[in-house]
Enzyme design. Structure first.
Site, mmCIF file in Angstrom:
data_model
loop_
_atom_site.group_PDB
_atom_site.id
_atom_site.type_symbol
_atom_site.label_atom_id
_atom_site.label_comp_id
_atom_site.label_asym_id
_atom_site.label_seq_id
_atom_site.Cartn_x
_atom_site.Cartn_y
_atom_site.Cartn_z
ATOM 1 N N ASN A 18 0.860 -1.178 0.000
ATOM 2 C CA ASN A 18 0.000 0.000 0.000
ATOM 3 C C ASN A 18 0.897 1.229 0.000
ATOM 4 O O ASN A 18 1.372 1.689 1.035
ATOM 5 C CB ASN A 18 -0.896 -0.029 1.248
ATOM 6 C CG ASN A 18 -1.885 1.123 1.296
ATOM 7 O OD1 ASN A 18 -1.748 2.122 0.607
ATOM 8 N ND2 ASN A 18 -2.886 0.991 2.148
ATOM 9 N N ARG A 98 -2.713 -1.708 -3.399
ATOM 10 C CA ARG A 98 -3.686 -0.613 -3.425
ATOM 11 C C ARG A 98 -3.267 0.332 -4.548
ATOM 12 O O ARG A 98 -2.167 0.858 -4.551
ATOM 13 C CB ARG A 98 -3.694 0.131 -2.096
ATOM 14 C CG ARG A 98 -4.453 1.470 -2.134
ATOM 15 C CD ARG A 98 -4.369 2.153 -0.781
ATOM 16 N NE ARG A 98 -4.890 3.506 -0.803
ATOM 17 C CZ ARG A 98 -4.135 4.598 -0.775
ATOM 18 N NH1 ARG A 98 -2.810 4.492 -0.741
ATOM 19 N NH2 ARG A 98 -4.685 5.789 -0.777
ATOM 20 N N HIS A 186 -10.291 6.727 -0.885
ATOM 21 C CA HIS A 186 -10.377 5.995 0.390
ATOM 22 C C HIS A 186 -11.391 4.861 0.305
ATOM 23 O O HIS A 186 -11.942 4.416 1.313
ATOM 24 C CB HIS A 186 -10.742 6.922 1.554
ATOM 25 C CG HIS A 186 -9.639 7.852 1.964
ATOM 26 N ND1 HIS A 186 -9.872 9.140 2.397
ATOM 27 C CD2 HIS A 186 -8.290 7.681 1.992
ATOM 28 C CE1 HIS A 186 -8.726 9.724 2.683
ATOM 29 N NE2 HIS A 186 -7.747 8.855 2.444
ATOM 30 N N HIS A 214 -13.438 9.214 7.435
ATOM 31 C CA HIS A 214 -12.073 8.683 7.425
ATOM 32 C C HIS A 214 -11.152 9.883 7.603
ATOM 33 O O HIS A 214 -10.879 10.624 6.657
ATOM 34 C CB HIS A 214 -11.792 7.961 6.109
ATOM 35 C CG HIS A 214 -10.370 7.484 5.974
ATOM 36 N ND1 HIS A 214 -10.022 6.149 5.984
ATOM 37 C CD2 HIS A 214 -9.217 8.158 5.827
ATOM 38 C CE1 HIS A 214 -8.714 6.033 5.849
ATOM 39 N NE2 HIS A 214 -8.205 7.243 5.744
ATOM 40 N N ARG A 247 -2.822 18.874 2.567
ATOM 41 C CA ARG A 247 -3.629 19.189 1.389
ATOM 42 C C ARG A 247 -4.694 20.216 1.749
ATOM 43 O O ARG A 247 -5.277 20.174 2.840
ATOM 44 C CB ARG A 247 -4.299 17.932 0.837
ATOM 45 C CG ARG A 247 -3.327 16.857 0.393
ATOM 46 C CD ARG A 247 -4.071 15.630 -0.116
ATOM 47 N NE ARG A 247 -3.343 14.414 0.215
ATOM 48 C CZ ARG A 247 -3.850 13.197 0.160
ATOM 49 N NH1 ARG A 247 -5.104 13.018 -0.203
ATOM 50 N NH2 ARG A 247 -3.119 12.142 0.476
ATOM 51 N N ASP A 289 0.780 17.239 11.579
ATOM 52 C CA ASP A 289 0.437 16.177 12.519
ATOM 53 C C ASP A 289 -0.561 16.717 13.542
ATOM 54 O O ASP A 289 -0.237 17.626 14.316
ATOM 55 C CB ASP A 289 1.710 15.678 13.214
ATOM 56 C CG ASP A 289 1.478 14.457 14.080
ATOM 57 O OD1 ASP A 289 0.469 14.402 14.799
ATOM 58 O OD2 ASP A 289 2.332 13.547 14.061
ATOM 59 N N MET A 290 -1.752 16.169 13.541
ATOM 60 C CA MET A 290 -2.795 16.664 14.437
ATOM 61 C C MET A 290 -2.394 16.593 15.900
ATOM 62 O O MET A 290 -2.688 17.505 16.687
ATOM 63 C CB MET A 290 -4.089 15.877 14.209
ATOM 64 C CG MET A 290 -5.247 16.317 15.096
ATOM 65 S SD MET A 290 -5.780 18.024 14.806
ATOM 66 C CE MET A 290 -6.803 17.798 13.344
ATOM 67 N N GLY A 338 -9.492 10.108 13.397
ATOM 68 C CA GLY A 338 -10.829 9.681 13.812
ATOM 69 C C GLY A 338 -10.816 8.619 14.887
ATOM 70 O O GLY A 338 -11.685 8.592 15.760
ATOM 71 N N GLU A 339 -9.803 7.741 14.844
ATOM 72 C CA GLU A 339 -9.726 6.652 15.820
ATOM 73 C C GLU A 339 -9.066 7.075 17.125
ATOM 74 O O GLU A 339 -9.360 6.496 18.181
ATOM 75 C CB GLU A 339 -8.928 5.484 15.230
ATOM 76 C CG GLU A 339 -9.576 4.835 14.019
ATOM 77 C CD GLU A 339 -8.608 3.959 13.255
ATOM 78 O OE1 GLU A 339 -7.608 3.502 13.867
ATOM 79 O OE2 GLU A 339 -8.817 3.736 12.043
ATOM 80 N N GLU A 386 -7.130 -1.247 5.428
ATOM 81 C CA GLU A 386 -7.121 -1.359 3.972
ATOM 82 C C GLU A 386 -6.420 -2.629 3.507
ATOM 83 O O GLU A 386 -6.834 -3.254 2.523
ATOM 84 C CB GLU A 386 -6.442 -0.130 3.364
ATOM 85 C CG GLU A 386 -7.205 1.166 3.588
ATOM 86 C CD GLU A 386 -6.408 2.390 3.227
ATOM 87 O OE1 GLU A 386 -7.021 3.404 2.861
ATOM 88 O OE2 GLU A 386 -5.161 2.339 3.308
#
Length: 405
Positions: A18, A98, A186, A214, A247, A289-290, A338-339, A386
Site C-alpha cells: 500500500n 492498493r 479511500h 475517514h 492538502r 500532525d494533528m 478519527g480513531e 485497507e
C-alpha cells in the site's frame, strides 16, 4: 472466495503493498483465508524515514526505527527485502496492491497483466502524486518476486456507481465527460468499514443512512444509504474535499489565476502548494500532525486556528451529507485522527444535536466502540484496515491466477 482457492494454496502467503505519497504499508497474510501474519510500514519517506514492523498478535506497531530511505526507490527496496525475510521458507503465491486511481473503467479488483499496467500508466496523470510510486512498486515487486501474480485493488472502486449528480463536475461538458468526473477515494477503507458495520451492528444498520468520516493524514467523508455510496467529499483528485494534513481540500479556483499573476506561480508550484504545503501544516505553519497541534493548543493561536478550521470543515460535510441522505442513523469515525483523537471527535460533534448526534463524554475519551448516548444517531469508532481488504480480494482471485505447481 473462488472455489478451490484454499485447497490449492493452503500453505501459501499473500503480500499486500500500500504505497502512499510519503509512506508504504506492507503485510503478509495466509493466502487461503486472508489471516494477517505480519505487517509493517515505512513512514515519512525522505530524510526522516522510519520503519516499524509487528506480528499478527500485536495491535500496535513496534517503536519506529530511523532508516535510510530518502526516496520511494530506496523505500521500495527496503520493503521488499523485509517481505522476503519475513517469508522465510513460506511460498509467496500472490501480491496485492492498493492502486489509488482506477479511472472511469476499473471498478473491481483484477490481475495486473501487461495490458492493465499499460492502462494504469495512461491514468497516472489523474494522480501524479500516488500513481507513479504505486506503479514503481508493482514493477519492483515483479523483479523481486518473478512469476508471482500481482493484483490491483482500486481506491476509487467503492464510489464507482455514485449517483450521476454526485459524479458531475460543473464545467463544460462534452468529449471529456468520461474522464473528468468526481471519483472519490479511500474506497478500500470504506469497504472495510461497511464490512465491520455489518459484523458489529447487523444488516439493518448497514441498510440505514451512514456517514463515514475517514480522518487522517488524508481525510474524506462518504455518505452511504442502503449499502450504496451516495456522496463523498473527495472528487476528481485526492486533494479535494475537507482540509487534510498538508492538502488544502476545496479552495476557490480563482486562487490559481491570482497567484499566477501576483507571484508568478506556475501550475506545478500551485499543485505542490495545495498538496504538500497546505492543510493543517499551511494554516498552523507548525506541523501537519494533528497530535502535535493538539499539544500546542494552549499556547499557540496558529495551532488553534488549524484545528478549529479542520473540525469546522468536517462538521459542515456531516451536515451536508445528512441533507443528502434525508437524515442520519450512524456516524462512524475512522483513520488515524478519527480513531485516536477524542478531542477532535468532540469538537466536530459539538452543535450537531439537531441531527440527533450526542456524544457520551466518558465513552468518547475512552475511545469505546460506541461513543454516543442513546440518542437518534449511533456514533461509532472503528479502526480501518485497507490491507485486510486487499488480502480478501486477492484470496477471492488467487485460485485461477496462482502459478501451476
Amino acid at each position: 472466495m473462488t472455489p478451490g482457492a484454499a485447497a490449492g494454496n493452503c500453505n501459501g502467503r499473500s503480500l499486500t503493498l500500500n504505497a502512499g505519497s510519503s509512506s508504504i504499508k506492507f503485510a503478509l497474510f495466509s493466502a487461503s483465508d486472508a489471516r494477517r501474519l505480519w505487517s509493517g510500514a515505512i513512514d515519512r519517506i525522505g530524510p526522516d524515514a522510519r520503519l516499524s514492523v509487528h506480528g499478527a498478535a500485536s495491535s500496535a506497531t513496534s517503536t519506529a526505527t530511523p532508516i535510510a530511505a530518502p526516496d520511494h526507490a530506496s523505500a521500495i527496496r527496503r520493503v521488499l527485502t523485509c517481505a522476503r525475510d519475513a517469508l522465510g521458507s513460506d511460498r509467496l503465491v500472490a501480491i496485492g496492491h492498493r492502486i489509488v486511481h482506477g479511472g472511469p473503467d476499473f471498478c473491481t479488483a483484477r490481475r495486473l497483466d501487461a495490458a492493465t499496467i499499460a492502462a494504469l500508466h495512461r491514468l497516472a496523470p489523474l494522480d501524479p502524486d500516488h500513481m507513479p510510486p504505486e506503479l514503481a512498486l508493482v514493477a519492483a515487486a515483479g523483479r523481486h518476486f518473478p512469476g508471482t501474480p500481482q493484483f490491483a485493488c482500486f481506491d476509487t472502486a467503492f464510489h464507482h456507481d455514485l449517483p450521476r449528480v454526485a459524479q458531475l463536475l460543473a464545467i463544460p461538458q462534452g468529449a471529456r465527460l468520461g474522464i473528468l468526473r468526481r471519483y472519490g477515494f479511500h474506497g478500500l477503507s470504506y469497504e472495510y468499514l461497511m464490512r465491520e458495520m455489518h459484523r458489529l451492528a447487523g444488516a439493518v444498520a448497514c441498510d440505514g443512512r451512514i456517514i463515514f468520516a475517514h480522518l487522517g493524514s488524508g481525510s474524506s467523508l462518504a455518505a452511504v444509504h442502503r449499502g450504496r455510496p451516495m456522496e463523498t467529499s473527495m472528487g476528481f483528485t485526492p486533494a479535494s474535499g475537507v482540509m487534510m494534513a498538508t492538502r488544502s481540500g476545496d479552495i476557490d479556483p480563482g486562487l490559481a489565476a491570482y497567484l499566477a499573476h501576483s507571484e508568478a506561480m506556475t501550475p506545478a508550484q500551485f499543485h505542490h502548494m495545495v498538496n504538500f504545503e497546505s492543510g493543517l501544516l499551511g494554516v498552523s505553519q507548525i506541523s501537519g500532525d494533528m497530535q502535535v497541534l493538539l499539544d500546542r493548543l494552549p499556547d499557540d493561536t496558529r495551532a488553534a486556528d488549524a484545528v478549529t478550521l479542520y473540525c469546522h470543515l468536517v462538521k459542515q460535510r456531516i451536515g451536508a451529507f445528512a441533507a443528502t441522505l434525508g437524515g442520519l442513523d450512524t456516524l462512524v469515525f475512522s483513520g488515524g485522527i478519527g480513531e485516536n483523537a477524542p478531542a477532535i471527535r468532540a469538537q466536530i460533534c459539538d452543535g450537531l444535536g439537531f441531527l440527533g448526534i450526542t456524544l457520551d463524554a466518558g465513552r468518547n475519551m475512552a475511545g469505546e466502540p460506541v461513543i454516543s448516548t442513546t440518542g437518534a444517531v449511533t456514533v461509532r469508532v472503528i479502526a480501518t484496515d485497507e490491507e485486510a481488504v486487499i488480502a480478501h480480494h486477492v484470496a477471492g482471485l488467487i485460485a485461477p491466477a496462482a502459478p501451476a505447481g
